[in-house]
Design an enzyme around this catalytic site. Structure first.
Site, PDB file in Angstrom:
ATOM      1  CG  ASP A  34      -0.175   0.017   2.530  1.00  0.00           C
ATOM      2  OD1 ASP A  34       1.082  -0.055   2.499  1.00  0.00           O
ATOM      3  OD2 ASP A  34      -0.815   0.123   3.590  1.00  0.00           O
ATOM      4  NE  ARG A  93      11.108  27.230   0.860  1.00  0.00           N
ATOM      5  CZ  ARG A  93      10.946  26.767  -0.365  1.00  0.00           C
ATOM      6  NH1 ARG A  93      10.922  27.596  -1.392  1.00  0.00           N
ATOM      7  NH2 ARG A  93      10.814  25.480  -0.604  1.00  0.00           N
ATOM      8  CD  GLN A  94       4.210  28.878   6.768  1.00  0.00           C
ATOM      9  OE1 GLN A  94       4.547  29.291   5.682  1.00  0.00           O
ATOM     10  NE2 GLN A  94       3.258  29.466   7.473  1.00  0.00           N
ATOM     11  CG  HIS A 127      14.522  30.850   4.485  1.00  0.00           C
ATOM     12  ND1 HIS A 127      14.933  31.295   3.246  1.00  0.00           N
ATOM     13  CD2 HIS A 127      13.371  31.519   4.772  1.00  0.00           C
ATOM     14  CE1 HIS A 127      14.066  32.184   2.809  1.00  0.00           C
ATOM     15  NE2 HIS A 127      13.118  32.338   3.713  1.00  0.00           N
ATOM     16  CG  ASP A 168      15.155  37.706  -0.488  1.00  0.00           C
ATOM     17  OD1 ASP A 168      16.007  37.685   0.410  1.00  0.00           O
ATOM     18  OD2 ASP A 168      14.700  36.669  -1.023  1.00  0.00           O
ATOM     19  CE  LYS A 192      12.034  37.143  -3.217  1.00  0.00           C
ATOM     20  NZ  LYS A 192      12.656  35.809  -3.270  1.00  0.00           N
ATOM     21  NE  ARG A 194       8.584  34.097  -2.763  1.00  0.00           N
ATOM     22  CZ  ARG A 194       9.047  33.366  -3.785  1.00  0.00           C
ATOM     23  NH1 ARG A 194       8.209  32.813  -4.639  1.00  0.00           N
ATOM     24  NH2 ARG A 194      10.338  33.194  -3.947  1.00  0.00           N
ATOM     25  N   GLY A 225      12.123  31.604 -10.192  1.00  0.00           N
ATOM     26  CA  GLY A 225      11.534  32.923 -10.465  1.00  0.00           C
ATOM     27  C   GLY A 225      12.369  34.064  -9.891  1.00  0.00           C
TER      28      GLY A 225
HETATM   29  C1  R5P Z   1      13.370  33.526  -0.371  1.00  0.00           C
HETATM   30  O1  R5P Z   1      13.237  34.190   0.622  1.00  0.00           O
HETATM   31  C2  R5P Z   1      14.544  32.619  -0.604  1.00  0.00           C
HETATM   32  O2  R5P Z   1      15.720  33.156  -0.086  1.00  0.00           O
HETATM   33  C3  R5P Z   1      14.711  32.334  -2.083  1.00  0.00           C
HETATM   34  O3  R5P Z   1      14.974  33.563  -2.751  1.00  0.00           O
HETATM   35  C4  R5P Z   1      13.474  31.739  -2.654  1.00  0.00           C
HETATM   36  O4  R5P Z   1      13.029  30.670  -1.873  1.00  0.00           O
HETATM   37  C5  R5P Z   1      13.697  31.288  -4.078  1.00  0.00           C
HETATM   38  O5  R5P Z   1      12.486  30.797  -4.555  1.00  0.00           O
HETATM   39  P1  R5P Z   1      12.138  30.790  -6.092  1.00  0.00           P
HETATM   40  O6  R5P Z   1      13.273  30.140  -6.816  1.00  0.00           O
HETATM   41  O7  R5P Z   1      10.860  29.996  -6.147  1.00  0.00           O
HETATM   42  O8  R5P Z   1      11.910  32.193  -6.528  1.00  0.00           O
END
Ligand code: R5P
Length: 299
Positions: A34, A93-94, A127, A168, A192, A194, A225
Protein backbone atom coordinates in the site's frame (compact mmCIF):
# COMPACT_ATOMS: atom_id res chain seq x y z
CA UNK A 1 31.07 6.26 14.39
CA UNK A 2 28.61 4.51 12.06
CA UNK A 3 27.08 6.43 9.16
CA UNK A 4 23.73 5.54 7.64
CA UNK A 5 22.02 7.09 4.67
CA UNK A 6 18.37 7.52 3.79
CA UNK A 7 17.50 7.41 0.10
CA UNK A 8 17.22 11.16 -0.60
CA UNK A 9 20.91 11.99 -1.08
CA UNK A 10 23.05 8.87 -0.97
CA UNK A 11 25.68 10.51 -3.19
CA UNK A 12 26.45 13.11 -0.53
CA UNK A 13 26.32 10.51 2.27
CA UNK A 14 28.86 8.39 0.38
CA UNK A 15 31.16 11.40 -0.10
CA UNK A 16 30.95 12.27 3.61
CA UNK A 17 31.78 8.68 4.57
CA UNK A 18 34.69 8.68 2.09
CA UNK A 19 36.03 11.96 3.50
CA UNK A 20 35.97 10.25 6.90
CA UNK A 21 37.87 7.26 5.54
CA UNK A 22 34.96 4.87 5.96
CA UNK A 23 31.87 3.56 4.16
CA UNK A 24 28.13 3.61 4.80
CA UNK A 25 26.64 1.13 7.26
CA UNK A 26 23.82 -1.16 6.16
CA UNK A 27 20.25 0.06 6.04
CA UNK A 28 17.26 -1.45 4.27
CA UNK A 29 14.17 0.48 3.24
CA UNK A 30 11.25 -1.67 2.21
CA UNK A 31 7.86 -0.73 0.81
CA UNK A 32 4.56 -2.42 1.69
CA UNK A 33 2.05 -3.01 -1.14
CA UNK A 34 0.00 0.00 0.00
CA UNK A 35 3.03 2.30 -0.20
CA UNK A 36 3.91 2.42 3.50
CA UNK A 37 7.63 2.13 4.22
CA UNK A 38 9.72 0.59 6.97
CA UNK A 39 13.45 0.68 7.63
CA UNK A 40 15.82 -1.86 9.11
CA UNK A 41 19.32 -1.21 10.45
CA UNK A 42 21.60 -4.02 9.25
CA UNK A 43 24.67 -3.24 11.41
CA UNK A 44 25.03 -3.48 15.20
CA UNK A 45 24.67 -0.02 16.76
CA UNK A 46 24.59 -0.87 20.47
CA UNK A 47 26.64 1.78 22.35
CA UNK A 48 27.79 3.31 19.04
CA UNK A 49 27.76 6.94 17.97
CA UNK A 50 25.58 6.99 14.87
CA UNK A 51 24.89 9.47 12.10
CA UNK A 52 22.03 9.47 9.63
CA UNK A 53 22.29 11.53 6.44
CA UNK A 54 18.97 12.49 4.86
CA UNK A 55 18.09 15.69 2.99
CA UNK A 56 14.42 16.53 3.38
CA UNK A 57 13.91 17.94 -0.08
CA UNK A 58 11.19 16.75 -2.45
CA UNK A 59 9.35 14.41 -1.87
CA UNK A 60 9.56 16.19 1.44
CA UNK A 61 6.95 14.27 3.47
CA UNK A 62 8.32 10.92 2.36
CA UNK A 63 11.91 11.94 3.12
CA UNK A 64 10.93 13.20 6.57
CA UNK A 65 9.07 9.99 7.42
CA UNK A 66 12.12 7.97 6.40
CA UNK A 67 14.34 10.16 8.60
CA UNK A 68 12.00 9.68 11.59
CA UNK A 69 11.95 5.91 11.11
CA UNK A 70 15.75 5.64 10.80
CA UNK A 71 16.24 7.65 14.00
CA UNK A 72 13.70 5.42 15.77
CA UNK A 73 15.42 2.24 14.53
CA UNK A 74 18.83 3.52 15.68
CA UNK A 75 17.44 4.35 19.14
CA UNK A 76 15.80 0.93 19.43
CA UNK A 77 19.10 -0.67 18.40
CA UNK A 78 20.71 0.92 21.45
CA UNK A 79 22.81 3.60 19.71
CA UNK A 80 24.74 5.74 22.22
CA UNK A 81 24.04 8.88 20.20
CA UNK A 82 22.11 9.76 17.06
CA UNK A 83 23.11 12.78 14.98
CA UNK A 84 21.08 13.71 11.92
CA UNK A 85 22.81 15.39 9.02
CA UNK A 86 19.96 17.09 7.19
CA UNK A 87 21.87 19.16 4.63
CA UNK A 88 18.65 20.73 3.36
CA UNK A 89 15.97 21.11 6.02
CA UNK A 90 12.54 20.94 4.43
CA UNK A 91 9.66 23.13 5.65
CA UNK A 92 12.09 25.73 6.98
CA UNK A 93 10.54 28.56 4.98
CA UNK A 94 7.35 28.33 7.04
CA UNK A 95 9.14 29.45 10.21
CA UNK A 96 6.34 31.74 11.38
CA UNK A 97 2.74 32.58 10.59
CA UNK A 98 2.87 34.86 7.56
CA UNK A 99 -0.91 35.16 7.48
CA UNK A 100 -3.58 34.64 10.09
CA UNK A 101 -4.63 30.99 10.35
CA UNK A 102 -1.39 29.42 9.09
CA UNK A 103 0.72 26.72 10.78
CA UNK A 104 4.41 26.96 11.77
CA UNK A 105 5.73 23.93 9.91
CA UNK A 106 9.34 24.00 11.07
CA UNK A 107 8.21 24.03 14.72
CA UNK A 108 6.19 20.84 14.13
CA UNK A 109 9.22 19.16 12.54
CA UNK A 110 11.46 20.26 15.44
CA UNK A 111 9.02 18.85 17.99
CA UNK A 112 8.82 15.48 16.25
CA UNK A 113 12.63 15.17 16.04
CA UNK A 114 12.85 16.08 19.72
CA UNK A 115 10.18 13.58 20.73
CA UNK A 116 11.71 10.63 18.89
CA UNK A 117 15.04 11.23 20.62
CA UNK A 118 17.35 12.87 18.09
CA UNK A 119 20.50 14.08 19.88
CA UNK A 120 21.88 16.66 17.48
CA UNK A 121 21.08 18.18 14.10
CA UNK A 122 23.69 19.29 11.57
CA UNK A 123 22.39 21.30 8.66
CA UNK A 124 23.58 23.79 6.05
CA UNK A 125 22.55 27.41 5.39
CA UNK A 126 19.22 27.87 7.10
CA UNK A 127 16.71 30.27 5.60
CA UNK A 128 16.62 32.49 8.71
CA UNK A 129 18.39 32.82 12.05
CA UNK A 130 15.11 32.14 13.86
CA UNK A 131 14.90 28.50 12.72
CA UNK A 132 17.40 27.14 15.25
CA UNK A 133 15.19 28.49 18.05
CA UNK A 134 12.44 26.06 17.06
CA UNK A 135 14.60 23.17 18.33
CA UNK A 136 15.37 22.11 21.90
CA UNK A 137 18.35 20.01 20.78
CA UNK A 138 21.74 21.36 19.59
CA UNK A 139 21.61 22.55 15.98
CA UNK A 140 24.85 23.13 14.09
CA UNK A 141 24.43 25.30 11.01
CA UNK A 142 27.26 25.00 8.52
CA UNK A 143 27.62 27.42 5.65
CA UNK A 144 28.48 26.98 1.99
CA UNK A 145 29.63 30.61 1.81
CA UNK A 146 33.30 29.66 2.27
CA UNK A 147 32.97 27.22 -0.66
CA UNK A 148 31.42 30.02 -2.76
CA UNK A 149 34.15 32.51 -1.77
CA UNK A 150 36.81 30.07 -2.94
CA UNK A 151 35.20 29.60 -6.36
CA UNK A 152 34.58 33.35 -6.83
CA UNK A 153 38.26 34.02 -6.02
CA UNK A 154 39.39 31.26 -8.40
CA UNK A 155 37.22 32.81 -11.15
CA UNK A 156 39.25 36.00 -10.68
CA UNK A 157 36.20 38.10 -9.77
CA UNK A 158 37.48 40.88 -7.49
CA UNK A 159 35.96 43.69 -5.52
CA UNK A 160 37.05 46.35 -8.05
CA UNK A 161 34.92 44.84 -10.84
CA UNK A 162 32.23 42.66 -9.24
CA UNK A 163 29.26 43.27 -6.93
CA UNK A 164 27.45 40.76 -4.72
CA UNK A 165 23.67 40.95 -4.98
CA UNK A 166 21.03 39.61 -2.64
CA UNK A 167 17.69 39.19 -4.38
CA UNK A 168 15.79 40.07 -1.20
CA UNK A 169 16.19 41.79 2.16
CA UNK A 170 16.25 38.39 3.94
CA UNK A 171 19.65 37.70 2.38
CA UNK A 172 21.50 40.68 3.86
CA UNK A 173 23.11 38.68 6.70
CA UNK A 174 24.34 36.11 4.18
CA UNK A 175 25.76 38.65 1.77
CA UNK A 176 27.57 40.60 4.50
CA UNK A 177 29.42 37.43 5.55
CA UNK A 178 30.35 36.60 1.94
CA UNK A 179 31.49 40.19 1.36
CA UNK A 180 33.86 39.90 4.34
CA UNK A 181 35.24 36.61 2.99
CA UNK A 182 35.93 38.41 -0.31
CA UNK A 183 37.93 41.33 1.03
CA UNK A 184 34.83 43.50 1.51
CA UNK A 185 33.45 43.09 -1.99
CA UNK A 186 30.64 45.68 -2.41
CA UNK A 187 27.06 44.48 -2.32
CA UNK A 188 23.63 45.54 -3.49
CA UNK A 189 20.14 44.61 -2.35
CA UNK A 190 17.11 44.00 -4.57
CA UNK A 191 13.77 44.92 -3.05
CA UNK A 192 11.76 41.81 -3.96
CA UNK A 193 8.04 41.40 -3.39
CA UNK A 194 6.35 38.02 -3.31
CA UNK A 195 2.60 37.59 -3.57
CA UNK A 196 1.91 35.25 -0.62
CA UNK A 197 -1.10 33.68 -2.31
CA UNK A 198 0.34 33.02 -5.80
CA UNK A 199 4.09 32.96 -5.05
CA UNK A 200 4.80 35.36 -7.97
CA UNK A 201 7.85 37.59 -7.44
CA UNK A 202 8.44 41.12 -8.68
CA UNK A 203 11.06 43.83 -8.13
CA UNK A 204 11.83 47.29 -9.42
CA UNK A 205 14.54 48.72 -7.20
CA UNK A 206 18.14 47.88 -6.43
CA UNK A 207 19.84 49.55 -3.48
CA UNK A 208 23.53 49.89 -4.31
CA UNK A 209 25.72 50.34 -7.36
CA UNK A 210 25.83 47.62 -10.03
CA UNK A 211 29.00 47.06 -12.06
CA UNK A 212 29.54 44.91 -15.16
CA UNK A 213 29.85 41.70 -13.13
CA UNK A 214 27.14 40.69 -10.69
CA UNK A 215 27.05 37.71 -8.32
CA UNK A 216 23.56 36.79 -7.10
CA UNK A 217 23.66 34.98 -3.75
CA UNK A 218 20.70 33.09 -2.26
CA UNK A 219 20.04 30.25 0.16
CA UNK A 220 17.92 28.25 -2.28
CA UNK A 221 16.45 28.13 -5.75
CA UNK A 222 12.97 26.67 -5.98
CA UNK A 223 10.91 27.82 -8.97
CA UNK A 224 13.82 29.86 -10.39
CA UNK A 225 11.53 32.92 -10.46
CA UNK A 226 13.68 34.95 -8.06
CA UNK A 227 16.88 34.36 -10.06
CA UNK A 228 15.19 35.13 -13.41
CA UNK A 229 13.69 38.33 -12.00
CA UNK A 230 17.00 39.43 -10.44
CA UNK A 231 18.91 38.72 -13.68
CA UNK A 232 16.47 40.85 -15.73
CA UNK A 233 16.78 43.74 -13.31
CA UNK A 234 20.58 43.49 -13.19
CA UNK A 235 20.85 43.43 -17.00
CA UNK A 236 18.64 46.55 -17.16
CA UNK A 237 21.03 48.17 -14.69
CA UNK A 238 24.13 47.47 -16.78
CA UNK A 239 25.36 44.03 -15.64
CA UNK A 240 27.02 42.12 -18.50
CA UNK A 241 28.10 38.94 -16.72
CA UNK A 242 25.93 37.40 -14.01
CA UNK A 243 26.52 34.29 -11.98
CA UNK A 244 24.39 32.81 -9.22
CA UNK A 245 25.53 31.06 -6.05
CA UNK A 246 22.72 29.32 -4.13
CA UNK A 247 23.21 26.61 -1.53
CA UNK A 248 20.14 24.43 -2.07
CA UNK A 249 18.95 23.26 -5.50
CA UNK A 250 15.34 22.72 -4.42
CA UNK A 251 14.31 22.71 -8.04
CA UNK A 252 10.62 22.58 -8.84
CA UNK A 253 9.65 21.04 -12.16
CA UNK A 254 10.23 24.05 -14.44
CA UNK A 255 13.24 25.51 -12.59
CA UNK A 256 15.98 24.00 -14.82
CA UNK A 257 14.35 25.44 -17.97
CA UNK A 258 13.69 28.84 -16.35
CA UNK A 259 17.30 29.06 -15.13
CA UNK A 260 18.82 27.91 -18.42
CA UNK A 261 16.76 30.50 -20.34
CA UNK A 262 17.34 33.29 -17.79
CA UNK A 263 19.85 36.11 -18.18
CA UNK A 264 22.47 34.47 -15.95
CA UNK A 265 25.68 32.97 -17.32
CA UNK A 266 26.15 30.27 -14.70
CA UNK A 267 24.34 28.80 -11.71
CA UNK A 268 26.42 27.34 -8.88
CA UNK A 269 24.60 25.20 -6.31
CA UNK A 270 25.84 22.66 -3.78
CA UNK A 271 25.08 18.99 -3.32
CA UNK A 272 22.88 19.46 -0.22
CA UNK A 273 20.04 18.38 -2.51
CA UNK A 274 20.67 15.65 -5.08
CA UNK A 275 20.12 16.89 -8.64
CA UNK A 276 19.12 13.98 -10.91
CA UNK A 277 20.38 13.78 -14.49
CA UNK A 278 17.11 14.97 -16.03
CA UNK A 279 17.32 18.23 -14.01
CA UNK A 280 20.86 19.05 -15.15
CA UNK A 281 21.37 21.94 -17.62
CA UNK A 282 24.49 23.38 -19.19
CA UNK A 283 24.65 26.53 -17.01
CA UNK A 284 24.53 24.43 -13.82
CA UNK A 285 27.63 23.65 -11.75
CA UNK A 286 27.56 21.62 -8.54
CA UNK A 287 29.94 22.20 -5.64
CA UNK A 288 30.29 19.84 -2.70
CA UNK A 289 29.75 20.51 1.01
CA UNK A 290 30.83 16.99 2.03
CA UNK A 291 34.16 18.12 3.48
CA UNK A 292 32.44 20.80 5.64
CA UNK A 293 30.13 18.12 7.06
CA UNK A 294 32.85 15.50 7.53
CA UNK A 295 35.03 18.01 9.40
CA UNK A 296 32.11 18.89 11.67
CA UNK A 297 31.44 15.22 12.44
CA UNK A 298 34.96 14.65 13.74
CA UNK A 299 35.18 17.97 15.56
C1 R5P B 1 13.37 33.53 -0.37
O1 R5P B 1 13.24 34.19 0.62
C2 R5P B 1 14.54 32.62 -0.60
O2 R5P B 1 15.72 33.16 -0.09
C3 R5P B 1 14.71 32.33 -2.08
O3 R5P B 1 14.97 33.56 -2.75
C4 R5P B 1 13.47 31.74 -2.65
O4 R5P B 1 13.03 30.67 -1.87
C5 R5P B 1 13.70 31.29 -4.08
O5 R5P B 1 12.49 30.80 -4.55
P1 R5P B 1 12.14 30.79 -6.09
O6 R5P B 1 13.27 30.14 -6.82
O7 R5P B 1 10.86 30.00 -6.15
O8 R5P B 1 11.91 32.19 -6.53
Amino acid sequence: MKIFSGTSNKNLAEKIAKDLGTGLSGLEVSVFPDGEKRVRILDKVLDEDTVVVQATSSPVDENYMQLFFIIDALKRGGAKSVTAVVPYLGYQRQDHMFRKGEDVSVKVIAEILDTIGLGKLITVDLHSIKIKEAFNIPVVELSALSVFAKVITEKGWRKDSAVLVTPDMGGIRRIRILSELLDNMPFAVIEKNRDLATGTVSAENIEGKIGKKAIIVDDMISSGGTVAMAADLLRKNGAEQICVFATHAVFSEKAPKILQESGVNSVYVTDTVFVPGEEMFSKLKILSVSKLIADELVD
